[in-house]
Design an enzyme around this catalytic site. Sequence first.
Site: not given
Length: 452
Positions: A244, A266-268
């Site tokens: 995430d 990840s999601h940044g």
Amino acid sequence: MKFLSLLLALPGTIAYLAWPGSVHLSPRPQIEASPKHQAIAHAKSTPRWKTCVVESGAVDDAPAILRAAKLCNYGGVVVFPKGKKYTIGTALDLTFLKHVDFDIQGFITFSDDVNYWNKNGFYLTFQNASTYWKFGGEDVNIYGGGTLDGNGQSWYDAYAKDIYILRPILLAIIGLKGGSVSNLKMRFSPQYYNMIMNSTDVIYSDIDIAGGSVSKNVAKNTDGWDTYRSDRITIQNSVVDNGDDCVSFKPNSTNILVQNLVCNGSHGISVGSLGQYNGTYDIVENVYVYNISMSNASDGARIKVWPGAPAAMSGDLQGGGGSGHVKNITYDLFYNNNNDYAIELTQCYGQNNRTLCDMYPSNLTISDIHFNNFWGTTSKKYDPKVGTLICSSPTVSADAHNPLEGSGLMIRQVCGDIHAENITITAPSGKTPYYACANVDTKLLDIPCRAG
Ligand SMILES: *[C@@H]1O[C@H](CO)[C@@H](O)[C@H](O)[C@H]1NC(C)=O
Ligand SMILES: *[C@@H]1O[C@H](CO)[C@@H](O)[C@H](O)[C@H]1NC(C)=O
Ligand SMILES: *[C@@H]1O[C@H](CO)[C@@H](O)[C@H](O)[C@H]1NC(C)=O
Ligand SMILES: *[C@@H]1O[C@H](CO)[C@@H](O)[C@H](O)[C@H]1NC(C)=O
Ligand SMILES: *[C@@H]1O[C@H](CO)[C@@H](O)[C@H](O)[C@H]1NC(C)=O
Ligand SMILES: *[C@@H]1O[C@H](CO)[C@@H](O)[C@H](O)[C@H]1NC(C)=O
Ligand SMILES: *[C@@H]1O[C@H](CO)[C@@H](O)[C@H](O)[C@H]1NC(C)=O
Ligand SMILES: *[C@@H]1O[C@H](CO)[C@@H](O)[C@H](O)[C@H]1NC(C)=O
Ligand SMILES: *[C@@H]1O[C@H](CO)[C@@H](O)[C@H](O)[C@H]1NC(C)=O
Ligand SMILES: *[C@@H]1O[C@H](CO)[C@@H](O)[C@H](O)[C@H]1NC(C)=O
Ligand SMILES: CC(=O)N[C@H]1CO[C@H](CO)[C@@H](O)[C@@H]1O
């Protein structure tokens, strides 16, 4: 001193005050924010003069840790020696700390009693998060080269059956004024690895985060760091392999510096999500994100804000209608390697229907945003689209008293002053890359925009 040491070391003693020099101590960290600095430097820690050792081996080592923390509060170092293994089986409140260090050289894990923790973890209200233990107070440093292992697998499996189960955070810092967390390995967190809540002046450095699920049930919401109601926080020199956000700035995160991170999967690095709760005012302001290497992520730099009316993406992802502002955010020197989007800015988070999003513009404004010096190549997912910047349409409301508009119509700009400079992101196919843009001033964006 010796007498005290012997007395406290009687058989059955689970924590004792150690004779100076009788136990190996890690060097005390002297961490500074570097290469970028906070406007006000992080406070220096006072010296420590006593040492407490936590014995391991109990079914539940939480009482021993609590005892050591009390013995060594006001000027001590609580030591978890190298090679020792600890298990925490009961929720541990360490928010009374003052001038104390935790030198974690050993291995700390948590019992996998999902039912116990679901009922007894510290509930944090925000996003239904919970925590195994919480650290707070003043001038606290946690370091030592050891490992915190969240024993997450039973949680990944339990969450697949019940999305409302209260998954614990691996390390929650709550109400801490001055301190550091450094040189630790963090593994298999049930939910976020780090939560920084109600805290000021805390620096994280040299943290190594990794761990995923080995079953078919994915490890979800395993953010590297979440900042919430916190000011003057630095996160630097760390590696993160998670599923995430690598770092996420939640409501009321101000003066945050993030630098020299290597993130994978990840999601940044995300502002938000914000505006999730109707009736609250969320602020994210003065954030500098510098020198990031981001690979295999859904996004590189991301700003996600909910629209003005409630939306329900799924049972545990719903909200919208909250107000606030996102202001003075800079992403500078950002390498993108196989991320779906290099840049994603949205004011329609949680609402897939653009018509509805435009009908109910966000109550949360976005301004003074800078994306500078981005390079690398995105993934194939949206090729040749490499990013997206979607603002809410400007709010138009009838306001007879508005002095600026003779017509009586007021345009409330909910999103503006967004800049992109020196961006050389390419698409894997080699086609000319573009960004989907809506309701943004493309003159300020040195990127190829297409109406989106
Ligand atoms: C954090 O601070 C807020 C506002 O002061 C308070 O209401 C809340 O209880 C605090 N949260 C925790 C977990 O201590
Ligand atoms: C960026 O961070 C990496 C570590 O991730 C470091 O090796 C490098 O020197 C940093 N570059 C700059 C310009 O600060
Ligand atoms: C990086 O993330 C990808 C995608 O989540 C994963 O498959 C891979 O194992 C990770 N690689 C490393 C080196 O951690
Ligand atoms: C959101 O909050 C406002 C007041 O702050 C209230 O008037 C409105 O009904 C709320 N909307 C929903 C959908 O709950
Ligand atoms: C954020 O700060 C503002 C201004 O101090 C306050 O009104 C608001 O309630 C805070 N929001 C949260 C989520 O704590
Ligand atoms: C914007 O944020 C940076 C920190 O990232 C800070 O140094 C600067 O003073 C802020 N600018 C304003 C106008 O507050
Ligand atoms: C990205 O993910 C692939 C597997 O999907 C992995 O082989 C590679 O090492 C990852 N890249 C980095 C930089 O971790
Ligand atoms: C928190 O959990 C409750 C059920 O226990 C659910 O109704 C609510 O939507 C959840 N909130 C969030 C933000 O996930
Ligand atoms: C989006 O919302 C509008 C307005 O309610 C509705 O007419 C339209 O059918 C919706 N679109 C989709 C794809 O659901
Ligand atoms: C543009 O960005 C690259 C990184 O992609 C950087 O090396 C270069 O120094 C930047 N140029 C300027 C003029 O800042
Ligand atoms: C508190 C507030 O400003 N609420 C507004 C949020 O936005 C919706 C529509 O976008 C308005 O109807 C609300 O009045």
